[in-house]
Scaffold this motif. Structure first.
Motif, PDB file in Angstrom:
ATOM      1  N   ASN A  77     -17.491  27.071 -19.991  1.00  0.00           N
ATOM      2  CA  ASN A  77     -17.557  27.767 -18.712  1.00  0.00           C
ATOM      3  C   ASN A  77     -16.301  27.431 -17.905  1.00  0.00           C
ATOM      4  O   ASN A  77     -16.166  26.323 -17.378  1.00  0.00           O
ATOM      5  CB  ASN A  77     -18.808  27.349 -17.941  1.00  0.00           C
ATOM      6  CG  ASN A  77     -18.903  28.038 -16.593  1.00  0.00           C
ATOM      7  OD1 ASN A  77     -18.342  29.121 -16.391  1.00  0.00           O
ATOM      8  ND2 ASN A  77     -19.589  27.406 -15.647  1.00  0.00           N
ATOM      9  N   ASP A 110     -14.892  27.401 -15.032  1.00  0.00           N
ATOM     10  CA  ASP A 110     -14.968  27.450 -13.576  1.00  0.00           C
ATOM     11  C   ASP A 110     -13.754  26.733 -12.987  1.00  0.00           C
ATOM     12  O   ASP A 110     -12.853  26.278 -13.706  1.00  0.00           O
ATOM     13  CB  ASP A 110     -16.280  26.832 -13.086  1.00  0.00           C
ATOM     14  CG  ASP A 110     -16.478  25.401 -13.574  1.00  0.00           C
ATOM     15  OD1 ASP A 110     -15.496  24.744 -13.980  1.00  0.00           O
ATOM     16  OD2 ASP A 110     -17.633  24.922 -13.534  1.00  0.00           O
ATOM     17  N   ASP A 111     -13.707  26.612 -11.670  1.00  0.00           N
ATOM     18  CA  ASP A 111     -12.544  26.017 -11.002  1.00  0.00           C
ATOM     19  C   ASP A 111     -12.317  24.578 -11.451  1.00  0.00           C
ATOM     20  O   ASP A 111     -11.164  24.155 -11.649  1.00  0.00           O
ATOM     21  CB  ASP A 111     -12.717  26.070  -9.478  1.00  0.00           C
ATOM     22  CG  ASP A 111     -12.605  27.480  -8.931  1.00  0.00           C
ATOM     23  OD1 ASP A 111     -12.114  28.369  -9.665  1.00  0.00           O
ATOM     24  OD2 ASP A 111     -13.011  27.701  -7.781  1.00  0.00           O
ATOM     25  N   ASP A 112     -13.392  23.824 -11.610  1.00  0.00           N
ATOM     26  CA  ASP A 112     -13.253  22.419 -12.021  1.00  0.00           C
ATOM     27  C   ASP A 112     -12.669  22.328 -13.428  1.00  0.00           C
ATOM     28  O   ASP A 112     -11.801  21.488 -13.695  1.00  0.00           O
ATOM     29  CB  ASP A 112     -14.602  21.701 -11.964  1.00  0.00           C
ATOM     30  CG  ASP A 112     -15.073  21.449 -10.540  1.00  0.00           C
ATOM     31  OD1 ASP A 112     -14.218  21.502  -9.622  1.00  0.00           O
ATOM     32  OD2 ASP A 112     -16.272  21.202 -10.340  1.00  0.00           O
ATOM     33  N   GLU A 113     -13.147  23.170 -14.333  1.00  0.00           N
ATOM     34  CA  GLU A 113     -12.635  23.141 -15.701  1.00  0.00           C
ATOM     35  C   GLU A 113     -11.166  23.559 -15.762  1.00  0.00           C
ATOM     36  O   GLU A 113     -10.380  22.980 -16.515  1.00  0.00           O
ATOM     37  CB  GLU A 113     -13.475  24.051 -16.603  1.00  0.00           C
ATOM     38  CG  GLU A 113     -14.830  23.483 -16.969  1.00  0.00           C
ATOM     39  CD  GLU A 113     -14.735  22.250 -17.850  1.00  0.00           C
ATOM     40  OE1 GLU A 113     -13.678  22.040 -18.485  1.00  0.00           O
ATOM     41  OE2 GLU A 113     -15.723  21.491 -17.912  1.00  0.00           O
ATOM     42  N   MET A 114     -10.797  24.557 -14.975  1.00  0.00           N
ATOM     43  CA  MET A 114      -9.405  24.984 -14.971  1.00  0.00           C
ATOM     44  C   MET A 114      -8.511  23.918 -14.358  1.00  0.00           C
ATOM     45  O   MET A 114      -7.378  23.697 -14.819  1.00  0.00           O
ATOM     46  CB  MET A 114      -9.262  26.310 -14.222  1.00  0.00           C
ATOM     47  CG  MET A 114      -9.823  27.504 -14.970  1.00  0.00           C
ATOM     48  SD  MET A 114      -9.113  27.699 -16.638  1.00  0.00           S
ATOM     49  CE  MET A 114      -7.372  27.925 -16.254  1.00  0.00           C
ATOM     50  N   ALA A 115      -9.010  23.237 -13.324  1.00  0.00           N
ATOM     51  CA  ALA A 115      -8.232  22.151 -12.727  1.00  0.00           C
ATOM     52  C   ALA A 115      -8.020  21.030 -13.745  1.00  0.00           C
ATOM     53  O   ALA A 115      -6.934  20.434 -13.827  1.00  0.00           O
ATOM     54  CB  ALA A 115      -8.932  21.623 -11.479  1.00  0.00           C
ATOM     55  N   LYS A 116      -9.051  20.728 -14.515  1.00  0.00           N
ATOM     56  CA  LYS A 116      -8.941  19.702 -15.556  1.00  0.00           C
ATOM     57  C   LYS A 116      -7.951  20.133 -16.630  1.00  0.00           C
ATOM     58  O   LYS A 116      -7.124  19.324 -17.091  1.00  0.00           O
ATOM     59  CB  LYS A 116     -10.316  19.444 -16.176  1.00  0.00           C
ATOM     60  CG  LYS A 116     -10.325  18.388 -17.268  1.00  0.00           C
ATOM     61  CD  LYS A 116     -11.734  18.223 -17.831  1.00  0.00           C
ATOM     62  CE  LYS A 116     -11.774  17.195 -18.946  1.00  0.00           C
ATOM     63  NZ  LYS A 116     -13.132  17.062 -19.528  1.00  0.00           N
ATOM     64  N   TYR A 117      -8.025  21.382 -17.052  1.00  0.00           N
ATOM     65  CA  TYR A 117      -7.103  21.934 -18.053  1.00  0.00           C
ATOM     66  C   TYR A 117      -5.655  21.771 -17.597  1.00  0.00           C
ATOM     67  O   TYR A 117      -4.792  21.292 -18.348  1.00  0.00           O
ATOM     68  CB  TYR A 117      -7.447  23.404 -18.273  1.00  0.00           C
ATOM     69  CG  TYR A 117      -6.474  24.199 -19.095  1.00  0.00           C
ATOM     70  CD1 TYR A 117      -6.492  24.135 -20.488  1.00  0.00           C
ATOM     71  CD2 TYR A 117      -5.546  25.040 -18.489  1.00  0.00           C
ATOM     72  CE1 TYR A 117      -5.604  24.884 -21.256  1.00  0.00           C
ATOM     73  CE2 TYR A 117      -4.649  25.790 -19.240  1.00  0.00           C
ATOM     74  CZ  TYR A 117      -4.680  25.711 -20.615  1.00  0.00           C
ATOM     75  OH  TYR A 117      -3.793  26.460 -21.362  1.00  0.00           O
TER      76      TYR A 117
END
Length: 212
Positions: free
Chosen positions: A50, A52-59
């Motif tokens: 998923n 989401d913003d948190d995952e993209m920030a982590k990426y």
């Protein structure tokens, strides 16, 4: 409910590393090696991520940290391999393509440039259009880069007055020189404003293939 097992690997990118290097290139990740390549990974379930913003920030965080330590080819966000063996097989299958791509981007970083209309100016008869002026500037900047990608218009560009976007692959030793050239071009093109972000990993210059 039983917890899903983390037997799959989420791939963030592929890096060029020294033989035998075991230390991670980014916090929270490990390396899966094949010859002179290393995949930057973390344990994952074999399922859709998923984004989401948190995952993209982590990426972005992982790739920026890795990029500060080695040449890195970013993988598409949310890429997951079913097992370490399937990932190693993919590295083996695409080894020469990946190493060639790494040789191109090594020592380089991406600069993203957006061009906007300055103030509330309107185009006048007999003068070049703003788009033509922007294209002229992008041609000049292209001569300073190892590679250039014209970026598609983004949502909200029209409201913000953005008329052109491009990404430039810049030798890190010439990063300040490139920014100085952009500043001079901004002074020359009095009807336009130029905004540079970076240095970024080469997101815009990598298209990984997962077939086969």
């Amino acid at each position: 409910m039983a917890q899903a097992s983390l037997n799959a690997l989420r791939l963030y990118g592929v890096a060029a590393v020294e033989s035998g290097q075991t230390s991670s290139l980014a916090e929270g990740t490990t390396l899966t090696h094949y010859r002179a390549l290393a995949a930057i990974v973390e344990p994952s379930t074999y399922s859709t991520v998923n984004l989401d913003d948190d995952e993209m920030a982590k990426y972005v965080r992982v790739l920026e940290e890795a990029h500060s330590n080695a040449a890195v080819l970013p993988a598409p966000p949310g890429t997951v391999f079913q097992s370490e063996s399937t990932l190693v097989r993919w590295l083996e299958l695409h080894y020469f393509t990946l190493t060639e791509a790494l040789s191109v981007i090594e020592g380089h970083a991406a600069a993203r440039v957006s061009i906007t209309i300055q103030g509330n100016q309107k185009e006048s008869d007999g003068q070049k259009s703003f788009a033509a002026l922007a294209a002229e500037s992008l041609r000049l900047l292209r001569s300073q880069a190892a590679a250039t990608v014209t970026l598609p218009r983004a949502d909200g560009d029209e409201e913000e007055g953005i008329i052109a976007r491009a990404s430039f692959l810049i030798d890190t030793q010439r990063w300040q020189s490139f920014n100085d050239i952009v500043s001079k071009e901004s002074l020359r093109q009095t009807s336009l404003d130029f905004h540079v972000t970076g240095p970024w990993p080469p997101y815009d210059f990598v298209r990984m293939q997962f077939g086969g």
